[in-house]
Design a protein around this motif. Sequence first.
Motif, PDB file in Angstrom:
ATOM      1  N   VAL A   1      26.092  43.999  49.525  1.00 43.14           N
ATOM      2  CA  VAL A   1      27.076  44.889  48.899  1.00 43.14           C
ATOM      3  C   VAL A   1      28.496  44.349  49.124  1.00 43.14           C
ATOM      4  N   LEU A   2      28.775  43.921  50.356  1.00 46.92           N
ATOM      5  CA  LEU A   2      30.113  43.390  50.630  1.00 46.92           C
ATOM      6  C   LEU A   2      30.375  42.109  49.846  1.00 46.92           C
ATOM      7  N   ARG A   3      29.366  41.238  49.787  1.00 47.83           N
ATOM      8  CA  ARG A   3      29.528  40.003  48.996  1.00 47.83           C
ATOM      9  C   ARG A   3      29.822  40.353  47.549  1.00 47.83           C
ATOM     10  N   GLY A   4      29.117  41.369  47.056  1.00 50.84           N
ATOM     11  CA  GLY A   4      29.316  41.811  45.675  1.00 50.84           C
ATOM     12  C   GLY A   4      30.763  42.200  45.437  1.00 50.84           C
ATOM     13  N   LEU A   5      31.299  43.046  46.327  1.00 50.86           N
ATOM     14  CA  LEU A   5      32.673  43.529  46.159  1.00 50.86           C
ATOM     15  C   LEU A   5      33.678  42.391  46.326  1.00 50.86           C
ATOM     16  N   MET A   6      33.375  41.463  47.250  1.00 51.35           N
ATOM     17  CA  MET A   6      34.309  40.366  47.517  1.00 51.35           C
ATOM     18  C   MET A   6      34.433  39.392  46.338  1.00 51.35           C
ATOM     19  N   GLY A   7      33.622  39.590  45.297  1.00 54.02           N
ATOM     20  CA  GLY A   7      33.789  38.777  44.092  1.00 54.02           C
ATOM     21  C   GLY A   7      35.044  39.150  43.321  1.00 54.02           C
ATOM     22  N   ALA A   8      35.643  40.314  43.650  1.00 52.50           N
ATOM     23  CA  ALA A   8      36.820  40.786  42.910  1.00 52.50           C
ATOM     24  C   ALA A   8      38.089  40.088  43.396  1.00 52.50           C
ATOM     25  N   ASP A   9      39.146  40.165  42.603  1.00 53.79           N
ATOM     26  CA  ASP A   9      40.469  39.697  43.024  1.00 53.79           C
ATOM     27  C   ASP A   9      41.262  40.838  43.640  1.00 53.79           C
ATOM     28  N   LEU A  10      40.975  42.062  43.191  1.00 51.99           N
ATOM     29  CA  LEU A  10      41.721  43.236  43.660  1.00 51.99           C
ATOM     30  C   LEU A  10      40.728  44.365  43.891  1.00 51.99           C
TER      31      LEU A  10
END
Length: 722
Positions: A184-193
Amino acid sequence: MSRLLIASNRLPITIQPEGDGFELRPSSGGLATALRGPHAKGDGLWFGWPGDVSLATPEQRARIDAELVERRLVPIDLTAAEVAHYYDGFSNGAVWPLFHYSLDKVRLEAREDWVTYQHVNQRFAEAIAARTQPGDLVWIHDYHLMLVPEYLRRLVPGARIGFFLHIPFPAADVFRILPWREEVLRGLMGADLLGFHTGEYLTNFARSAAQVLATDLDVDVLRWADHSVRLGTFPIGVDAAAFAADSPEVDAELAALRKNTAGRRLILGIDRLDYTKGILRRLLAFERLLEGDQTLHERVQLLQIAVPSRESIDSYADLRKEANELVGRINAAHGTPTRVPVHFLYRSVPFEQLVALYRAADIMLVTPIRDGMNLVAKEYCAARTDGGGVLVLSEFAGAADELREALIVNPYDLDAVERTIGAALQMPEEERRLRMERLHARVLEADVARWHRRFVDELERVPVLPARNAVEGGRSLSEEVSRLREAPSLLVLLDYDGTLVPYAMMPELARPDPELQSLLGRLAARPGARVHVLTGRTPASIERLLGEQPVGLCAEHGYWCRPDPTRPWTVRVTGSLGWKEPVGALLADLAARTPGAFVEEKTSALAFHYRAVDPTLASARVHELRARLAAEARTDIELLEGSRVIEVRLPGVSKSIVAAALIADMPAGTAIFAGGDDRTDEDLFSALPPEAVSVRVGRGRSLARFRVDDVSAFRALLGALV
Ligand code: ADQ
């Protein structure tokens, strides 16, 4: 203004069977309301589930699709099984209760739900990728789609991706319960913001990421494997002007309500029927109030309106039953033949009636046990143009951060809720007015349009990637590798940790395996080829690992070089190292006060390592280090931040300088291949001529022309060069 692509679980309209055909109705809920207006005004697209259309005939479906195209809505169809696993099972059965601290309700045996969740998130990412154009902004919403940023990043590496979480992000100790926390964290860390309603949720996220992924927080930028994600708080607002507006319909509703409550004070609760909203505890507190004053039921009336929600999930059906029983008990004990103290309605009310209810309510009870923001509280304040009414607000709603003039209460403390409702009933008119005028003004100013604008402005600041990232001349990576294989003269410049071998817990453990040894040997033996490894390690450390190999070594980012195993190490950069003693004392002092930290001494640098330090403490120490060095105004050092290490070093040392020198040593027309994974390798890439083949290992923005996923993919490329 860039084009904005929105993705949310549901589209802002829901398609429902109606008579012989289908009807498009506006979706309910805060998110749809918040984004509907801006979407209508812009030229972007909105991706989401349109509702169940599986029974539509081909002609009906064609009509529906035409309507969707007209509104720039892109449907992501879900099967009944997908809804059961992705939506009910994972999103609402596991994430929702966990993120709202309802640990007893979390579904942990959810492997099949998780698989479907991944699958649906992938479908969203593919649909968005297929429609993304250069320069677009992509804004993904909420806990149903937490993997989309990473999946989309893989498909469109240069995309500008924002994500907003509408629910709380729980404390790290609670988040870490989730078996799929890392994914889940890896998923979110794909964002820029990444946006949150409050500073607390942001901090919880940053701590969780630090503990699970070993990220680094630098003020508001989270760094991970050289990818940076900006974190921000963007408290959502409501369409305040609409709630503040007067209309004859609202007036008529208000008059009718006043007639019915005749003489009694109206206490109001409006919620989605959800266990997080604290409806049962609210009723219990009201019951206590009635028990304490036997005449009160003559003077007050509680009206609780709850929209049914997620009825296919057991805990929601149970809640409805429990609420009914409680209301029955209170009314049986305290009602009279003409008056019942609690009215409980299960339904949605139309907008005009909602506004009238807000204006008629003497006291508004918003007492969730956890709530990301809570729009009802803000809508109430927006509707109170008369400066009347008292808001009782849970300290566990995100809205409590902003609505400080409300009566803030702990919803777990029934006595406190009872007392606070009592205080609200007694509040002098002047105090009531002062508080509400302040609340009303604040909610009007910080409205939903401002929320939207702030997030999009921030996302717009994410730079569009430099053009050199595109594949130049249309040649693919494998075509470039074939070209280099034939080149008469070839220079290969390689980083070590994270590029040739994966990171290890301790640097000593990142040893070259036989496969790598053989690969480097064959590469160096290729006619016309020179191979150099450029690392931040000390000469002794890299020599222990690669000393036997027929390759050149550059240590401490190029301070030391050794062109081949038969030649000695020489210093490539000159400069005074007089700063090492005072700075060393400073670092030793920091390390002594920081459990888990240690200082590594190199010739040209001192490195403060904090991989094993508590993240909050680590960030405080890094700030202290920066501040103390800044206070000394030294010009003889520079700082280099790596992955959980900060290096104080001699200025003018960098992989770019040594790379330029190595290139100059080769015959003209030499082909160049370079690979690296972190910030110091960006220095290397910056020194290369445009036709060099540069490859970035892993994620993150990069000057490299090409990118591969991991160490093994990179080794495969090296193999192809031989
Ligand atoms: P929700 O959990 O849906 O939202 P909330 O913020 O209170 O909660 O929004 C509910 C919306 O539904 C409000 O606009 C309200 O007017 C409307 N509503 C509720 N009951 C109604 C009724 N009976 N009739 C008509 N309308 C009704 C999630 C998070 C929140 C966060 C929002 C927005 O859980 O914490 O505030 O997203 O980010």
